[in-house]
Design an enzyme around this catalytic site. Structure first.
Site, PDB file in Angstrom:
ATOM      1  N   GLY B  46      12.191 -22.939  22.710  1.00  0.00           N
ATOM      2  CA  GLY B  46      13.439 -22.772  23.244  1.00  0.00           C
ATOM      3  C   GLY B  46      14.518 -23.471  22.956  1.00  0.00           C
ATOM      4  N   ASN B  69       3.277 -26.569  33.769  1.00  0.00           N
ATOM      5  CA  ASN B  69       4.186 -27.151  32.993  1.00  0.00           C
ATOM      6  C   ASN B  69       5.282 -27.185  33.633  1.00  0.00           C
ATOM      7  OD1 ASN B  69       6.270 -26.037  31.165  1.00  0.00           O
ATOM      8  ND2 ASN B  69       4.643 -24.975  31.042  1.00  0.00           N
ATOM      9  N   CYS B 130      12.225 -18.541  31.879  1.00  0.00           N
ATOM     10  CA  CYS B 130      11.867 -20.122  31.980  1.00  0.00           C
ATOM     11  C   CYS B 130      11.909 -20.382  33.428  1.00  0.00           C
ATOM     12  CB  CYS B 130      12.778 -20.926  31.129  1.00  0.00           C
ATOM     13  SG  CYS B 130      12.300 -22.568  31.459  1.00  0.00           S
ATOM     14  N   THR B 193       5.356 -17.995  32.296  1.00  0.00           N
ATOM     15  CA  THR B 193       4.528 -18.478  33.174  1.00  0.00           C
ATOM     16  C   THR B 193       4.760 -17.859  34.702  1.00  0.00           C
ATOM     17  OG1 THR B 193       5.723 -20.534  33.294  1.00  0.00           O
ATOM     18  CG2 THR B 193       4.068 -20.408  31.707  1.00  0.00           C
ATOM     19  N   GLY B 217      -2.385 -20.393  30.726  1.00  0.00           N
ATOM     20  CA  GLY B 217      -4.111 -20.321  30.508  1.00  0.00           C
ATOM     21  C   GLY B 217      -4.765 -19.131  30.849  1.00  0.00           C
ATOM     22  N   GLY B 243      -0.316 -14.181  27.616  1.00  0.00           N
ATOM     23  CA  GLY B 243      -1.005 -14.633  28.833  1.00  0.00           C
ATOM     24  C   GLY B 243      -2.433 -15.064  28.788  1.00  0.00           C
ATOM     25  N   GLY B 244      -2.580 -16.245  28.351  1.00  0.00           N
ATOM     26  CA  GLY B 244      -3.960 -16.704  28.553  1.00  0.00           C
ATOM     27  C   GLY B 244      -4.947 -16.241  27.442  1.00  0.00           C
TER      28      GLY B 244
END
Lengths: 260, 303
Positions: B46, B69, B130, B193, B217, B243-244
Site C-alpha cells: 500500500g 496486524n 485498511c 482484514t 489467515g 481471505g485465508g
C-alpha cells in the site's frame, strides 16, 4: 532471484542442554549456502493451529561438508516449547538464510562477545568464525544460575570463556555487566557484540558507548514473515522504522534509538 | 496443460493466482525466492502520497489459524516508489498493481494521477479498507456514500483497470460492491482484514500497540468465501477473492464461489512458495476433471 530458500530439513539430533535449552541439529539434502554469524532461519513448527507462524532462530553451527545446521532453542513460549519436543527423523521446513550478520572482526581485533540465554549461540558461532587467535576473543556468558548454563567446553579453543550467574553459583556473581572484563576493561576491545535479553543488550551497549567502542547487538522483535514483507518486526532507528528481519537482526548501537 | 488464463477487465493474467498487497512487499522480496513472472499478478505494498512510519511496535499478534496486524501502511510514499522501486521491478513479466491509499479523496487522487503515468503499471487497487489507519482507509469503505465518493473521483483520474478492495467490516458487503460498480470500478477484490484484538491475560494488556488490528489467515476463510459468493452474485464486474487461502483447494473454492482470480496473502509468511504450488494444483485439478480452461470452474458452484 534465488537468494533465499525454503526447504525441508531432517531432524538428526535434539539434545537437552539443560532444562530449558535444546540443541537441534538439522540435515539438508541440498547444499547449504554460506551462512554467517548473526543470520537466522525461520522454522515452520507446524504442530498445532495455535502455532500458525514460523519461529526465527539464530544459527549456531554450520557444517558445510555434511550440510548440517544447528540451532539452540530456549523455551520461551508455545512455539519454542513444541519445537523442543521434536524427534529425530521428523522434518522441518526452514526459510533461510535470513538477516544481516555481525561485522566480521579485522585480523588484529580484540573482541568481546556477550551472550545471555540462547543468545550465546550466535556469539559462539562468531567466535568460531572470527578467525582470530583465541587470546583475542573474550566471551562472557550470563545466566540466572549454573543450572541454566550449557556446556561450552568445546568452544574454549576459540576464546576465553567466562561466566556470570545472578545467584553466584558459578563464575562472577551478578549480571554480565558486573564482570570485570565489562566493568574495567571495556576500553581495550576493538569490537563488542551482544545477543540476549533486551535489558542485557542495553546495559552492554551503554558500557560500550561510554567507552567509545564499536558495538553490535542482535534484536529479536516479533516477526511474521522473516523476509521483509509483513513490516511487523520494525525497530525505530536513525534511518526510520526498519525491519529487524532484513535490515537486522544485527544493528550497530549507534543506529538504534535506545536511551543508553 | 490446461488454460489457466483469466481476464480482469483489460488485465490479461496468465493464471488466476496473485499476491495480496501488504504481504509481498514490492515483489523483489518474493523474487529472492523464485522468478515472480510465474505468478498471475502482484499487488504491491500500500502506497500513500508521502512517507508514513506506520504504527508503533508491537504490530503483530499470532492467533489460532491466523494473525492480527496493525502495520498502519508504513511506506515511503509514491514519489519514492516511482524514483527508486519502480525502475527495478517494472520489467518483471507479470502485472504489477499499485495499491493506492490516502487520508482524503484528494490524497487518493494524488497517488492515482502519478501511477497513471507509469507505463508498466496496468491497474490500481483502490484500498478503501485498511483497518489500521486513523484517517481515510476503511472509513471510506464502510459506507456506500464514502465508497462511491472516492471511487467516482479516482475513476475520473485513472484510465486503466480500477480494482476496489473492499472491507469485510460492514453489514452487507454486496451493497458496497454494487456502489463502487455504479461509480465505474472495473473489478472488486475482497476481503481485506477483519478488525479484531488480542489480550495477554497475564499482563492484562493488549498485544497490539493500537489495541485492535486486522485479522487474516485461514481463520477468516469461511467468512471471506461467503462474502465473495454474495458479491459475485451481486455485481457484473469480475471479483478477486482474498481471505485465508493456504492451498489449491482453498483457491478453487473461491473460484467456484465466483471469483475470477484470487490473492494469496498471509500464507506467504508461512511459505512464499505456496502460490506456485496452487498454480500447479489448479492445473492438476482441471486435468483431473478433464476441463480445458480455468474459466470453466469460475462461478461453478453446484447447488
Amino acid at each position: 532471484m534465488g537468494k533465499k530458500l525454503v526447504s525441508d530439513f531432517l531432524v538428526t539430533e535434539n539434545i537437552a542442554l539443560n532444562k530449558t535449552n535444546f540443541l537441534i541439529r538439522l540435515a539438508s539434502d541440498i547444499k547449504l549456502p554460506s551462512i554467517s554469524p548473526g543470520q537466522f532461519v525461520n522454522i515452520d513448527i507446524n504442530k498445532s493451529n495455535e502455532i500458525f507462524l514460523r519461529r526465527p532462530f539464530s544459527v549456531f553451527e554450520v557444517d558445510y561438508t555434511n550440510n548440517l545446521l544447528s540451532i539452540i532453542v530456549k523455551i520461551l513460549g508455545r512455539g519454542s516449547k513444541k519445537l523442543t519436543e521434536i524427534q529425530p527423523g521428523e522434518k522441518l521446513s526452514l526459510i533461510y538464510p535470513l538477516g544481516k550478520h555481525f561485522t566480521i572482526p579485522d585480523k588484529k581485533d580484540k573482541i568481546l562477545a556477550v551472550g545471555g540465554g540462547s543468545g550465546l549461540a550466535p556469539m559462539l558461532f562468531l567466535a568460531r568464525e572470527s578467525g582470530l587467535p583465541p587470546e583475542n576473543v573474550d566471551i562472557v556468558i550470563g545466566a540466572r544460575s549454573v543450572a541454566d548454563l550449557v556446556d561450552v567446553d568445546s568452544y574454549r579453543k576459540y576464546g576465553n570463556i567466562q561466566f556470570t550467574t545472578e545467584d553466584g553459583s558459578t563464575g562472577t556473581k551478578g549480571f554480565v555487566t558486573d564482570h570485570h572484563l565489562l566493568k574495567n576493561e571495556m576500553g581495550k576491545y576493538d569490537k563488542v557484540y551482544a545477543c540476549g535479553p533486551d535489558a542485557m543488550m542495553k546495559a552492554v551497549s551503554s558500557m560500550a558507548k561510554k567507552a567509545g567502542v564499536f558495538c553490535e547487538v542482535s534484536l529479536e522483535n516479533l516477526m511474521a514473515c522473516g523476509f521483509g514483507v509483513c513490516l511487523c518486526c520494525i525497530e525505530p532507528t536513525v534511518k526510520g522504522n526498519l525491519c529487524v528481519c532484513t535490515e537486522g537482526p544485527v544493528f550497530n548501537i549507534n543506529d538504534l534509538k535506545w536511551q543508553i | 496443460m490446461a488454460d489457466l488464463g483469466v481476464k480482469i477487465h483489460e488485465l490479461q493474467l496468465k493464471n488466476p493466482v496473485m499476491l495480496a498487497s501488504g504481504t509481498c512487499g514490492f515483489a523483489e522480496e518474493i523474487n529472492d525466492f523464485y522468478d515472480v513472472s510465474q505468478l498471475g499478478g502482484i499487488f504491491l505494498k500500500g502506497t500513500t502520497p508521502r512517507n508514513r512510519d506506520g504504527n508503533l511496535y508491537p504490530r503483530m499478534a499470532e492467533t489460532p489459524s491466523g494473525m492480527l496486524n496493525a502495520v498502519g501502511l508504513q511506506n515511503k510514499g509514491i514519489d519514492f516508489f516511482i524514483e527508486n522501486i519502480y525502475p527495478r521491478i517494472k520489467d518483471y513479466n507479470t502485472p504489477l498493481i499499485v495499491n493506492v491509499n490516502g487520508s482524503t479523496v484528494e490524497e487518493y487522487i494524488e497517488v492515482t494521477e502519478k501511477v497513471n503515468e507509469l507505463d508498466k503499471i496496468p491497474a490500481i487497487e483502490l484500498n478503501i479498507s485498511c483497518p489500521n489507519v486513523k484517517e481515510g482507509g476503511m472509513a471510506f469503505g464502510v459506507t456506500c456514500p464514502g465508497a462511491e465518493a472516492v471511487t467516482r473521483e479516482v475513476r475520473k483520474a485513472y484510465k486503466k483497470t480500477l480494482i476496489v478492495k473492499l472491507s469485510p467490516n460492514v453489514t452487507d458487503v454486496s451493497e458496497i460492491a454494487r456502489a463502487v460498480e455504479g461509480q465505474g470500478a472495473d473489478s472488486v477484490s475482497l476481503v481485506n482484514t477483519f478488525v479484531g484484538m488480542a489480550i495477554d491475560a497475564e499482563t492484562r494488556r493488549p498485544l497490539l500497540s493500537t489495541v485492535t488490528g486486522g485479522l487474516s489467515g485461514p481463520a477468516i476463510k469461511p467468512i471471506a468465501l461467503r462474502m465473495v459468493w454474495q458479491v459475485a452474485k451481486a455485481v457484473k464486474i469480475p471479483v478477486i477473492g482474498i481471505g485465508g487461502i493456504m492451498n489449491t483447494a482453498d483457491a478453487i473454492e473461491f473460484l467456484l464461489a465466483g471469483a475470477s482470480a484470487v490473492q494469496v496473502g498471509t500464507a506467504l509468511f508461512k511459505d512464499p512458495l505456496i502460490p506456485l504450488q496452487i498454480i500447479k494444483g489448479i492445473n492438476e485439478y482441471l486435468e483431473k476433471y478433464k476441463m480445458e480452461s480455468v474459466k470453466q470452474i469460475i462461478g461453478g458452484l453446484q447447488m
